[in-house]
Design an enzyme around this catalytic site. Sequence first.
Site, PDB file in Angstrom:
ATOM      1  CG  HIS A 157     -43.527 -17.680   3.415  1.00 16.24           C
ATOM      2  ND1 HIS A 157     -44.348 -17.092   1.949  1.00 16.24           N
ATOM      3  CD2 HIS A 157     -43.218 -16.775   4.134  1.00 16.24           C
ATOM      4  CE1 HIS A 157     -45.099 -16.280   2.548  1.00 16.24           C
ATOM      5  NE2 HIS A 157     -45.139 -15.808   3.357  1.00 16.24           N
ATOM      6  CB  CYS A 171     -44.882 -20.844  -3.299  1.00 13.45           C
ATOM      7  SG  CYS A 171     -45.923 -20.661  -3.923  1.00 13.45           S
TER       8      CYS A 171
END
Length: 316
Positions: free
Chosen positions: A133, A175
């Site tokens: 992440h 991301c």
Amino acid sequence: MSDETDFDLFSGKKSKAKHDKADAAKVTAQTRDVTPATSQIIQSRPTDEEFYRNTNPYVGVAVVFNHKYVKGQKDRVGTEKDRDTIAETLSLYGFDVRVFNDLTFEKVDAQLKAIAKEDHSENDCFVLVVMSHGAEGRIFASDMSYPVERLWQPFLGDNCKSLINKPKIFFLQACRGERLDKPVVFSEFSVMTRQIGGPSQTEEIPPVITYAIPNTADMLVMYSTFEKYYSFRNVENGSWFIQSLCDVFIAAARKPEAYDKGSDLLRLLTAVNRKVAYEYQSLAKVDVLNQMKEMPNFLSTLTKTFYLRVKSHPGK
């Protein structure tokens, strides 16, 4: 079946596969390390060398940090596919591949510092792949987020002497924010294409000359997505970026020149950009996520052209 992001606001679907998820997380405060200026008197000089040396015995060490389980975040289902494919791809080139799963930041940091202290003098380059992440300017270990620059700080020139004047390559699947990349369209006439061959030369060993280069020279960081944007991952087929990276690298490794001259790294990475940009888009149940795109990109302080060659694995 639909694609999903790691924010509860969205859910949606990719054109080629099912259940994409975006590697996203909340942004926390960022820290900076300050390196004091040196008082040593140095002299800079020019060089006419255009190519990094790729005639060392080995291609190098490749480290893969794979994070499926991150505290406080959704499980990154499908990352196993990315982990296995990238490990196989790098092994194909003869890299000494080392895979680590779900490490805490303390262990990530310890591994990076330990690897930086190794002797890389017989290697052409160094590669680090991180899949996790992420948020703007940060990436996650299993327990916390940290600034992305912590990944390459141990390999800066003053920290890793044996990798000075060698490419240090970082691939980040995560991301970088909450924005979604919208498509734009264009039309053009078909044109004739031609193959552009790379330069050929006989490598000569120059006399010993002392050069002064920046501490941050010879690095390349490739992100799966543009700054502030989502990065998509498919729960069955892996992420758009990592799978495209592997496809391009595997195709290059199968060419006859892969064992001799090798492949121009920047051409390979540009092909990865093109593949993700043109071949992938999401098909979602909610309009806000429908037909979204993704644009990988890289930052480079490489000072020469690097041809990546297929070599024997250390010990073989």
